[in-house]
Design a protein around this motif. Structure first.
Motif, short mmCIF file in Angstrom:
data_model
loop_
_atom_site.label_atom_id
_atom_site.label_comp_id
_atom_site.label_asym_id
_atom_site.label_seq_id
_atom_site.Cartn_x
_atom_site.Cartn_y
_atom_site.Cartn_z
N GLY A 43 0.83 -1.15 0.00
CA GLY A 43 0.16 -0.18 -0.12
C GLY A 43 0.76 1.17 0.03
N ASP A 44 0.24 2.49 0.64
CA ASP A 44 0.77 3.37 0.51
C ASP A 44 1.41 3.97 1.92
N ASP A 45 1.93 3.11 2.69
CA ASP A 45 2.73 3.29 3.98
C ASP A 45 3.88 4.13 3.80
N ASP A 46 4.65 3.77 2.74
CA ASP A 46 5.96 4.38 2.55
C ASP A 46 5.61 5.85 2.41
N GLU A 47 4.81 6.47 1.80
CA GLU A 47 4.37 7.71 1.43
C GLU A 47 4.00 8.42 2.64
N HIS A 48 3.25 7.78 3.60
CA HIS A 48 2.51 8.41 4.60
C HIS A 48 3.14 8.19 6.16
N VAL A 49 3.87 7.15 6.23
CA VAL A 49 4.10 6.63 7.60
C VAL A 49 5.52 6.62 7.79
N TRP A 50 6.39 6.28 7.02
CA TRP A 50 7.94 6.22 7.48
C TRP A 50 8.77 7.44 7.45
N VAL A 51 9.42 7.77 8.44
CA VAL A 51 10.68 8.76 8.32
C VAL A 51 11.67 8.46 7.17
N ASP A 90 14.56 10.53 5.89
CA ASP A 90 15.69 11.09 5.80
C ASP A 90 16.09 12.01 7.00
N ASP A 91 16.42 11.46 8.11
CA ASP A 91 16.61 12.05 9.48
C ASP A 91 17.40 11.35 10.49
N ASP A 92 18.74 11.22 9.68
CA ASP A 92 19.88 10.61 10.62
C ASP A 92 19.34 9.34 11.39
N TRP A 93 19.39 9.27 12.68
CA TRP A 93 19.07 7.78 13.17
C TRP A 93 17.56 7.56 13.26
N MET A 94 16.76 8.40 12.97
CA MET A 94 15.13 8.20 12.95
C MET A 94 14.61 7.81 11.76
N THR A 95 15.79 7.65 10.67
CA THR A 95 15.38 7.09 9.24
C THR A 95 14.80 5.75 9.48
N GLY A 96 13.66 5.46 9.16
CA GLY A 96 13.18 4.15 9.25
C GLY A 96 11.96 4.04 10.47
N GLY A 97 11.96 5.15 11.21
CA GLY A 97 11.02 5.44 12.08
C GLY A 97 9.69 6.03 11.69
N THR A 98 8.96 6.45 12.78
CA THR A 98 7.67 7.04 12.52
C THR A 98 7.40 7.98 13.80
N TYR A 99 6.34 8.45 13.72
CA TYR A 99 5.51 9.38 15.00
C TYR A 99 4.43 8.61 15.24
N GLN A 100 4.23 8.55 16.51
CA GLN A 100 3.11 7.95 17.10
C GLN A 100 2.32 9.06 17.94
N ALA A 105 -1.96 6.42 16.30
CA ALA A 105 -1.85 6.41 14.96
C ALA A 105 -0.32 6.81 14.56
N TYR A 106 -0.08 6.15 13.29
CA TYR A 106 1.59 6.40 13.12
C TYR A 106 1.45 7.30 11.70
N MET A 107 2.54 8.11 11.67
CA MET A 107 2.46 9.20 10.66
C MET A 107 3.85 9.70 10.47
N LYS A 108 4.59 10.07 9.33
CA LYS A 108 5.89 10.68 9.12
C LYS A 108 5.87 11.78 9.63
N ASP A 109 4.89 12.72 9.89
CA ASP A 109 5.00 13.91 10.59
C ASP A 109 3.72 14.40 11.37
N PRO A 110 3.96 14.55 12.65
CA PRO A 110 2.52 14.70 13.58
C PRO A 110 1.81 15.70 13.18
N ALA A 111 2.17 16.71 12.23
CA ALA A 111 1.43 17.55 11.66
C ALA A 111 0.24 16.85 10.92
N GLN A 112 0.40 15.76 10.38
CA GLN A 112 -0.59 14.99 9.57
C GLN A 112 -1.96 15.12 10.63
N PHE A 113 -1.64 14.61 11.88
CA PHE A 113 -2.56 14.43 12.71
C PHE A 113 -3.09 15.87 13.00
N VAL A 114 -2.47 16.67 13.36
CA VAL A 114 -2.86 18.06 13.86
C VAL A 114 -3.67 18.78 12.60
#
Ligand code: HEM
Length: 436
Positions: free
Chosen positions: A265-273, A275-285, A385-394
């Motif tokens: 699906g589209d998780d790569d586009e919406h969920v995973w960080v 390009d951010d140093d040690w957080m790459t491959g992470g996400t925001y909860q 909820a999980y997202m690549k940027d908490p602004a999505q939730f906001v």
């Protein structure tokens, strides 16, 4: 999908003494004829990642059956488990504050110990001795999961914005998009249900396995981190495309239109960080405890309830269509010329079509806390909820909080945001990049 063996030696930082028979399931004495117990119904595994391994062959090849022997890998999985993982039926969510006077080294030790312990718990092992050889010694593991299967346990660890204040000297390592959520319309937050320096989300198909995991992870860091708030969730049998969708306590299917995960699906586009140093491959909860006024909801006619969500109750179809997975048509009109899906219905306000493509991965669970102070049902939704940027939730909650017809029946009483680092490689630990 071939997965790394979660039973393999876990971490060089594993300073939890190994019990006799390390690498052997808690079930080892109990498997016998009953091995591979399968219970209950679960939706087909379609959209969710099959990131599980099975200690013994499943009792049935039917993907609609919960296989309690299933294990999910902790290490080497790119993303932490419990996000893409097929939603298990139960969850325990807990947040923690680091104790006064603790240092970056204390935090580092905690993350290393939690990593090793999560790997053990997810593979069905106790975190230490359950019955020490000296009977007057204190057990390392509280024991209530002894004999239970791994039950697809996942433990997902998050780091709160507070860890990057002055206390630990980690300001320069702050994940780029991590900061406390702003005040949002309709917030009715209770301070004792907000925030936290750390979060644990344990999901499992056996509630006792999930509770045991969180309880023991809390116990092993007592003195370093103290519990802040917690919610016990249930009722998430399955969700995602091609699966039978679970219902929330308002009786509606919840999860019909969600970000698809697991490489389909589209998780790569919406969920995973990305390009951010040690957080790459992470996400925001984002975690919200949302209480429901169920007595009032139950007195509302079903036709009104349907207009509030913009979907039919039993089928879960958008009011512009017939079937659950019909794509909502937000311009469709009824015979009387009204919009079929009202503009202040929940789905009209939340849909990506009406929010510049904004999507989040929702992984909510129902909760109940018994009765409230006036003797009414105290229950609601543990919204995770999980997202690549908490602004999505906001973005979404600003709109929902202002206009959602659902607001008459709900209140957001708990809230927190966390950065969720990627899964560690074998021999490493969560968020190790913070300390290098
Ligand atoms: C108690 C609170 C809530 C309840 C009971 C609830 C329930 C529902 C239901 C029944 C649906 C329709 C089925 C589906 O597509 O999953 C839905 C959709 C959705 N909800 Fe919620 N929800 C709640 C809170 C929230 C919050 C706080 C957000 C985000 C800020 C949110 C975001 C969404 C989104 C993005 C959709 C999909 C809309 C679409 O694309 O059609 N929900 N929710």
């Amino acid at each position: 999908m071939t997965e790394p063996d979660p039973q393999s030696p876990s971490s060089t930082h594993d300073n939890i003494p190994a019990p006799a028979g390390r690498g052997v399931s808690r079930r080892r004495f109990f498997q016998g004829a009953a091995g591979g117990v399968a219970v209950g119904a679960l939706g087909a595994g379609g959209a969710w990642a099959a990131s599980t391994t099975s200690a013994s062959p499943p009792a049935a090849a039917d993907p609609d059956v919960v296989d309690l022997t299933r294990q999910v890998a902790f290490y080497d999985a790119t993303h932490q488990a419990g996000i893409q993982t097929r939603p298990q039926r139960y969850a325990v969510f807990m947040t923690f504050d680091m104790a006064t006077g603790t240092t970056a080294t204390d935090l580092q030790t905690l993350l290393a110990r939690w990593s090793a312990a999560c790997a053990r718990l997810m593979s069905g092992q106790a975190i230490g001795t359950v019955e020490p050889s000296r009977v007057d010694a204190v057990a390392q593991d509280s024991g209530e999961a002894s004999g239970l299967e791994p039950a697809s346990l996942t433990v997902t660890v998050g780091l709160g914005p507070g860890l990057f204040d002055e206390r630990f000297g980690l300001k320069s390592k702050r994940p780029q998009l991590l900061s406390a959520l702003p005040a949002l319309p309709s917030d009715r937050l209770q301070p004792e249900l907000t925030g936290g320096d750390l979060s644990l989300q344990a999901c499992a198909d056996d509630p006792q396995v999930a509770y045991h995991a969180v309880r023991n992870l809390a116990r092993m860091v007592r003195g370093t981190a103290q519990i802040r708030w917690t919610v016990l969730g249930f009722g998430r049998a399955s969700a995602g495309r091609g699966q039978q969708t679970p219902r929330n306590l308002m009786g509606f299917k919840d999860g019909t239109r969600n970000v698809s995960v697991g490489g389909v699906g589209d998780d790569d586009e919406h969920v995973w960080v990305t390009d951010d140093d040690w957080m790459t491959g992470g996400t925001y909860q984002v975690a919200r405890k949302i209480s429901m006024n169920l007595e009032i909801w139950d007195a509302d006619p079903v036709s009104d309830q349907q207009e509030i969500f913009g979907r039919s109750k039993l089928e879960g179809a958008p009011l512009s269509g017939k079937d659950e997975h019909d794509v909502p048509d937000f311009s469709a009109k009824t015979a009387s010329g009204k919009l079929a899906i009202g503009p202040t219905s929940h789905i009209a306000l939340a849909a990506h079509e009406n929010n510049n493509g904004t999507k989040i991965l929702r992984r909510g669970y129902n909760y109940t806390d018994g009765l409230n102070s006036v003797g009414q049902l105290d229950a609601g939704l543990l919204f995770l909820a999980y997202m690549k940027d908490p602004a999505q939730f906001v973005t979404l909650q600003r709109k929902l909080g202002r206009a959602d017809r659902l607001n008459e029946y709900i209140a957001h009483i708990g809230s927190a945001v966390f950065a969720v680092p990627p899964s560690p490689r074998t021999g490493h630990y969560l968020a190790e990049g913070l300390f290098t």
